[in-house]
Design a protein around this motif. Structure first.
Motif, PDB file in Angstrom:
ATOM      1  N   ILE A 188      34.777  36.026  42.444  1.00 58.26           N
ATOM      2  CA  ILE A 188      35.800  36.944  42.955  1.00 58.26           C
ATOM      3  C   ILE A 188      35.890  38.195  42.083  1.00 58.26           C
ATOM      4  O   ILE A 188      35.906  39.329  42.584  1.00 58.26           O
ATOM      5  CB  ILE A 188      37.162  36.237  43.027  1.00 58.26           C
ATOM      6  N   THR A 189      35.960  37.995  40.774  1.00 58.01           N
ATOM      7  CA  THR A 189      36.084  39.147  39.873  1.00 58.01           C
ATOM      8  C   THR A 189      34.813  39.990  39.858  1.00 58.01           C
ATOM      9  O   THR A 189      34.881  41.208  39.650  1.00 58.01           O
ATOM     10  CB  THR A 189      36.412  38.684  38.444  1.00 58.01           C
ATOM     11  N   SER A 190      33.666  39.366  40.099  1.00 54.55           N
ATOM     12  CA  SER A 190      32.415  40.125  40.159  1.00 54.55           C
ATOM     13  C   SER A 190      32.389  41.044  41.373  1.00 54.55           C
ATOM     14  O   SER A 190      31.823  42.141  41.316  1.00 54.55           O
ATOM     15  CB  SER A 190      31.215  39.172  40.192  1.00 54.55           C
ATOM     16  N   VAL A 191      33.018  40.612  42.465  1.00 53.88           N
ATOM     17  CA  VAL A 191      33.146  41.488  43.637  1.00 53.88           C
ATOM     18  C   VAL A 191      33.974  42.715  43.266  1.00 53.88           C
ATOM     19  O   VAL A 191      33.640  43.854  43.645  1.00 53.88           O
ATOM     20  CB  VAL A 191      33.796  40.725  44.811  1.00 53.88           C
ATOM     21  N   GLY A 192      35.052  42.497  42.509  1.00 47.41           N
ATOM     22  CA  GLY A 192      35.861  43.623  42.063  1.00 47.41           C
ATOM     23  C   GLY A 192      35.080  44.581  41.194  1.00 47.41           C
ATOM     24  O   GLY A 192      35.189  45.806  41.333  1.00 47.41           O
ATOM     25  N   PHE A 193      34.254  44.049  40.296  1.00 54.17           N
ATOM     26  CA  PHE A 193      33.410  44.891  39.463  1.00 54.17           C
ATOM     27  C   PHE A 193      32.436  45.694  40.321  1.00 54.17           C
ATOM     28  O   PHE A 193      32.187  46.873  40.058  1.00 54.17           O
ATOM     29  CB  PHE A 193      32.633  44.037  38.456  1.00 54.17           C
ATOM     30  N   ALA A 194      31.858  45.060  41.315  1.00 50.58           N
ATOM     31  CA  ALA A 194      30.897  45.747  42.176  1.00 50.58           C
ATOM     32  C   ALA A 194      31.544  46.920  42.899  1.00 50.58           C
ATOM     33  O   ALA A 194      30.929  47.980  43.069  1.00 50.58           O
ATOM     34  CB  ALA A 194      30.314  44.761  43.184  1.00 50.58           C
ATOM     35  N   ILE A 195      32.800  46.744  43.304  1.00 56.24           N
ATOM     36  CA  ILE A 195      33.514  47.822  43.995  1.00 56.24           C
ATOM     37  C   ILE A 195      33.833  48.953  43.025  1.00 56.24           C
ATOM     38  O   ILE A 195      33.614  50.135  43.328  1.00 56.24           O
ATOM     39  CB  ILE A 195      34.812  47.270  44.632  1.00 56.24           C
TER      40      ILE A 195
END
Length: 249
Positions: free
Chosen positions: A85-92
């Motif tokens: 989940i947090t990696s998706v935030g980083f990607a954004i």
């Protein structure tokens, strides 16, 4: 006397016991119906507000199941879910493409979390058993427990740095203002303090270890580095964000 009647050495019995425990733990990894996710979520919450209660449960497990380390992989599964989940935030935030996101996710899971965790757990396992254990004590620190302590200590920094901090990055932290590095560096300071404190609690709760206060002895140096970073204009978050982006681009 037959061979079967000869008792096994204690170390051999311990090795077989540890191997059996690892086998049972790994076998449950895909049996979601046997995992207690509610209790794992409770542990994650209390790692923020009362981490002492989490380690109290480790002692209950030792009394009932003869091991300090977790026997339920639910915490690890939820931990992996938070990483995704947090990696998706980083990607954004970093504007990564899909393949770059996959690359970043694999780095985060297998290098930043598991790889570093294996190294840290092994170092603590070796050093604590070699230099911190009372000489007349039969018990030793389980390697599985040192890895659990790392995961416990890593979770609050994960949420602080990989989740809450992202909401402030583009609008505030990414700039060269003093308030930018103050906020970003403070996030890192709190994260490091959380990691050290929860690690200290994990090992100080083992009564057969001595001098565990040395684990938090670097705290003054960390605070001094934090002050120097603010005065010198070094934005820790900016530097780490650039590092994260360049290693997957």
């Amino acid at each position: 006397m037959t061979i079967n009647s000869i008792p096994l050495p204690a170390t051999q019995r311990d090795c077989m016991s540890a191997a059996t425990k690892r086998y049972k733990y790994l076998r449950r990894m895909l049996k979601f119906d046997q995992m207690d996710f509610e209790f794992a979520f409770w542990q994650m919450l209390y790692l923020f507000i009362a981490p002492q209660k989490v380690y109290r449960n480790f002692h209950y497990r030792k009394q009932t199941k003869s091991q300090f380390a977790r026997d339920d992989p639910a915490f690890l599964v939820l931990f992996a879910a938070w990483l995704c989940i947090t990696s998706v935030g980083f990607a954004i935030v970093l504007k990564l493409g899909f393949l770059q996101f996959i690359h970043f996710l694999l780095y985060t899971i297998f290098v930043d979390c598991i790889g570093v965790g294996l190294i840290v757990a092994t170092i603590f396992w070796f050093v604590l058993n070699r230099y911190f254990r009372n000489p007349n004590e039969i018990q030793d620190v389980e390697w599985g427990y040192t890895f659990d302590v790392h995961l416990n200590a890593f979770f609050p920094p994960l949420i602080l740095l990989h989740f809450f901090q992202l909401f402030f990055y583009n609008g505030l932290i990414s700039h060269e203002w003093f308030i930018s590095r103050l906020l970003g560096n403070t996030f890192w300071l709190v994260a490091v303090l959380y990691y050290m404190y929860i690690t200290f609690l994990g090992y100080s709760s083992l009564q057969f270890l001595k001098h565990t206060h040395l684990i938090i002895s670097p705290l003054p140096l960390i605070v001094i580095f934090y002050i120097i970073s603010l005065v010198s204009g070094f934005n820790i978050t900016n530097s780490l964000m650039n590092f994260y982006k360049h290693r997957v681009v």
